[in-house]
Design an enzyme around this catalytic site. Structure first.
Site, PDB file in Angstrom:
ATOM      1  N   GLU A  50     -13.366 -19.465 -28.536  1.00  0.00           N
ATOM      2  CA  GLU A  50     -13.976 -18.633 -27.646  1.00  0.00           C
ATOM      3  C   GLU A  50     -12.847 -18.067 -26.560  1.00  0.00           C
ATOM      4  OE1 GLU A  50     -17.325 -20.290 -25.736  1.00  0.00           O
ATOM      5  OE2 GLU A  50     -18.312 -20.575 -27.810  1.00  0.00           O
ATOM      6  N   ASP A  61     -20.959 -19.067 -14.646  1.00  0.00           N
ATOM      7  CA  ASP A  61     -19.948 -19.930 -14.572  1.00  0.00           C
ATOM      8  C   ASP A  61     -19.604 -20.764 -13.298  1.00  0.00           C
ATOM      9  OD1 ASP A  61     -18.771 -19.208 -17.183  1.00  0.00           O
ATOM     10  OD2 ASP A  61     -18.139 -17.271 -16.280  1.00  0.00           O
ATOM     11  N   TYR A 176     -25.755 -20.907 -29.855  1.00  0.00           N
ATOM     12  CA  TYR A 176     -24.992 -21.655 -28.727  1.00  0.00           C
ATOM     13  C   TYR A 176     -26.264 -22.047 -27.998  1.00  0.00           C
ATOM     14  CZ  TYR A 176     -21.435 -22.576 -25.112  1.00  0.00           C
ATOM     15  OH  TYR A 176     -20.324 -23.139 -24.214  1.00  0.00           O
TER      16      TYR A 176
END
Length: 278
Positions: A50, A61, A176
């Site tokens: 990724e 993040d 995911y």
């Protein structure tokens, strides 16, 4: 249309082992070093890579990946240069799946059709766009599928059985599963809870389920991979890169090996998961 991601998971199934998925930020700390890091990952054991698309407002993040994105932006990394980076990687590796991960804004500005054409030409296999929910599938997800690029969706601990079918409806490549609530790198994943969650997701889909967020050590990677189709590690690798830089944030002779060596130890952990599961 079969993608490199589909082929890789079929190969892993034949080998009876889970996937080791790595995450690094494009252009961190500069484009030349970033290419060398990405080139080193398959030999270190990465099954899928990724690559983060640097963005000024990466809301999902944690501090480590935010800092990586800022280093990359400071080095002049753009979405166009990120695609060129992948095209350079493809000159020596046509097999390892590449997934671009990030936010919709840079793609929207680039233009969806132009982006998908250029991404496909560069050798991109999948997209993870964290701020596009299923309700917005017409924006990018469906055009990506038509272009032969997997659109990989995130499921989280708060994605209940009522919501899951919508999340999975147009997902391809793999699912995911975000093992913790919160931002990347914030906590450690709980293998027991992950096992229960993965089993629940598998009741709704035949796609591989990879687990990320909160995996930092070979032991954790082994424990998580034993419960899933693969383990995703990002923050730990980004941290290793950051610690190898000089005082000005520039690459050193140790930068590539710092990432590759940690990746190799994590890959060994994931590869040990088959025994742990038995």
């Amino acid at each position: 249309m079969t993608t490199r991601i589909d082929n890789r998971f079929a190969q892993l199934e034949r080998e009876g082992r889970p996937a080791f998925v790595t995450f690094v930020m494009a252009g961190d700390p500069d484009l030349a070093t970033s290419l060398k890091v990405i080139q080193a990952l398959p030999a270190a054991g990465a099954d899928i890579i990724e690559i983060g698309m640097p963005f000024t407002d990466p809301m999902a993040d944690g501090p480590a990946i935010q800092a990586a994105g800022l280093r990359a932006l400071k080095a002049g990394t753009t979405l166009r240069k990120t695609l060129a980076l992948i095209a350079d990687f493809r000159k020596s590796d046509d097999a390892t799946p590449i997934v671009l991960m990030g936010y919709y804004n840079p793609i929207y500005i680039y233009g969806v059709d132009a982006f998908l054409a250029d991404a496909k030409a560069a050798g991109v296999d999948g997209l993870i766009i964290v701020d596009l929910p299923p309700e917005e599938d017409e924006e990018l997800c469906l055009p990506a599928m038509r272009a032969g690029i997997n659109f990989i969706r995130l499921a989280t601990p708060t994605t209940d059985d009522k919501r899951l079918p919508a999340v999975l409806a147009n997902t391809s490549g793999f699912v995911y599963y975000v093992s913790i609530t919160g931002i990347t790198g914030a906590a450690s994943a709980d293998a027991g809870a992950v096992g229960t969650a993965v089993a629940r997701i598998r009741r709704h889909t035949k796609l591989p389920v990879c687990v990320g967020f909160g995996i930092r050590t070979p032991e954790a990677a082994r424990a998580i991979a034993a419960q899933a189709s693969g383990a995703v590690v990002g923050t730990a690798l980004v941290d290793a890169l950051a610690k190898s830089l000089d005082a000005e944030g520039r690459a050193t002779a140790k930068t590539v090996s710092a990432v590759a060596d940690l990746a190799a130890s994590l890959a060994a952990g994931v590869r040990g998961a088959k025994q742990a599961a038995e």
